[in-house]
Design a protein around this motif. Structure first.
Motif, PDB file in Angstrom:
ATOM      1  N   HIS A 250      57.821  35.698  72.666  1.00 29.73           N
ATOM      2  CA  HIS A 250      57.694  36.426  71.402  1.00 29.73           C
ATOM      3  C   HIS A 250      56.291  36.985  71.175  1.00 29.73           C
ATOM      4  CE1 HIS A 250      61.736  35.271  70.409  1.00 29.73           C
ATOM      5  NE2 HIS A 250      61.440  34.033  70.699  1.00 29.73           N
TER       6      HIS A 250
ATOM      7  N   GLN B 280      63.299  49.867  71.565  1.00 25.63           N
ATOM      8  CA  GLN B 280      62.335  49.170  70.716  1.00 25.63           C
ATOM      9  C   GLN B 280      63.066  48.291  69.689  1.00 25.63           C
ATOM     10  OE1 GLN B 280      59.433  51.659  68.755  1.00 25.63           O
ATOM     11  NE2 GLN B 280      58.270  49.896  68.065  1.00 25.63           N
ATOM     12  N   ILE B 281      64.123  48.808  69.092  1.00 23.02           N
ATOM     13  CA  ILE B 281      64.925  48.031  68.139  1.00 23.02           C
ATOM     14  C   ILE B 281      65.556  46.825  68.841  1.00 23.02           C
ATOM     15  CG2 ILE B 281      66.996  48.068  66.673  1.00 23.02           C
ATOM     16  CD1 ILE B 281      64.592  49.511  65.443  1.00 23.02           C
TER      17      ILE B 281
ATOM     18  N   ASN C 257      62.871  44.269  69.326  1.00 24.54           N
ATOM     19  CA  ASN C 257      62.563  43.673  68.019  1.00 24.54           C
ATOM     20  C   ASN C 257      63.640  42.686  67.592  1.00 24.54           C
ATOM     21  OD1 ASN C 257      61.077  46.637  66.424  1.00 24.54           O
ATOM     22  ND2 ASN C 257      60.250  45.269  67.963  1.00 24.54           N
ATOM     23  N   ASN C 258      64.910  43.035  67.817  1.00 25.42           N
ATOM     24  CA  ASN C 258      66.016  42.159  67.437  1.00 25.42           C
ATOM     25  C   ASN C 258      66.015  40.843  68.193  1.00 25.42           C
ATOM     26  OD1 ASN C 258      67.026  43.884  65.486  1.00 25.42           O
ATOM     27  ND2 ASN C 258      68.539  44.818  66.847  1.00 25.42           N
TER      28      ASN C 258
ATOM     29  N   TYR D 171      58.103  41.763  68.870  1.00 23.90           N
ATOM     30  CA  TYR D 171      57.615  42.722  67.880  1.00 23.90           C
ATOM     31  C   TYR D 171      56.337  43.430  68.298  1.00 23.90           C
ATOM     32  CZ  TYR D 171      60.969  40.318  64.958  1.00 23.90           C
ATOM     33  OH  TYR D 171      62.124  39.784  64.463  1.00 23.90           O
ATOM     34  N   ARG D 172      55.674  42.946  69.328  1.00 27.46           N
ATOM     35  CA  ARG D 172      54.405  43.534  69.750  1.00 27.46           C
ATOM     36  C   ARG D 172      54.672  44.621  70.798  1.00 27.46           C
ATOM     37  NH1 ARG D 172      50.149  39.106  71.013  1.00 27.46           N
ATOM     38  NH2 ARG D 172      48.795  40.892  70.643  1.00 27.46           N
ATOM     39  N   VAL D 173      55.429  45.633  70.381  1.00 24.88           N
ATOM     40  CA  VAL D 173      55.868  46.713  71.261  1.00 24.88           C
ATOM     41  C   VAL D 173      55.166  48.003  70.851  1.00 24.88           C
ATOM     42  CG1 VAL D 173      57.848  48.054  72.074  1.00 24.88           C
ATOM     43  CG2 VAL D 173      58.123  45.608  71.546  1.00 24.88           C
TER      44      VAL D 173
END
Length: 132
Positions: free
Chosen positions: A4, A22-23, A26-27, A31-33
Motif C-alpha cells: 500500500h 489508476q482507479i 486505488n480500489n 494510492y501513491r500513483v
C-alpha cells in the motif's frame, strides 16, 4: 515495505485506460500513483521525484518511445526500482522483450497482457519490494 505504500508511476497513452487502471489500483489500496500519458511526461515526473519510484507500470507501445526503452532510461538514471510492462502484443513477442530486458539487466518483474487480469496485476505489484 507494504504494498500500500508503493510509489507507482503509471504510463499509458490511452486516457480512458490510464484513468481506469489508476482507479483499479486505488480500489486495491494503492494510492501513491502518478499517471503519465507518454514517455516525456513520465520522464518529467521521474526527474521531479526526490526518490526513485518503487514501480513503473508502463505500456509497451507509447507514442514517443517503447516501454522497455523508457524502463532503460529510468533505470540508467536510477529513477525506478522495478518495472512491469503492459501490452496488447502476443505473449511470444512479450517474452522476447522480457528476455532482452533481463539480459540487459533491467529491473523488469514481468509483463501483463491487455486486457489486464486484476489478480495477475496485484501479484506482480506485490512482488515489487520497496528497495532493491
Amino acid at each position: 515495505m507494504s504494498r500500500h505504500s508503493l510509489r507507482i508511476l503509471l504510463v499509458e497513452d490511452h486516457p480512458f485506460q490510464l484513468f481506469s487502471l489508476q482507479i483499479l489500483l486505488n480500489n486495491h489500496g494503492l494510492y501513491r500513483v502518478t499517471p503519465a500519458l507518454n514517455a516525456a511526461e513520465a520522464i518529467a515526473a521521474l526527474e521531479r521525484s526526490s526518490e526513485p519510484y518503487d514501480l513503473l507500470l508502463c505500456d509497451q507501445r507509447l507514442p514517443d518511445m517503447s516501454g522497455v526503452e523508457l524502463i532503460g532510461v529510468a533505470d540508467q538514471r536510477g529513477l525506478i526500482r522495478h518495472a512491469v510492462l503492459l501490452s496488447g502484443l502476443e505473449s511470444a513477442q512479450l517474452l522476447d522483450i522480457e528476455d532482452e530486458a533481463i539480459r540487459n539487466g533491467l529491473p523488469l518483474l514481468g509483463f501483463l497482457i491487455k486486457p489486464l487480469n486484476t489478480l495477475e496485476l496485484l501479484r506482480l505489484v506485490s512482488s515489487a519490494p520497496g528497495k532493491r
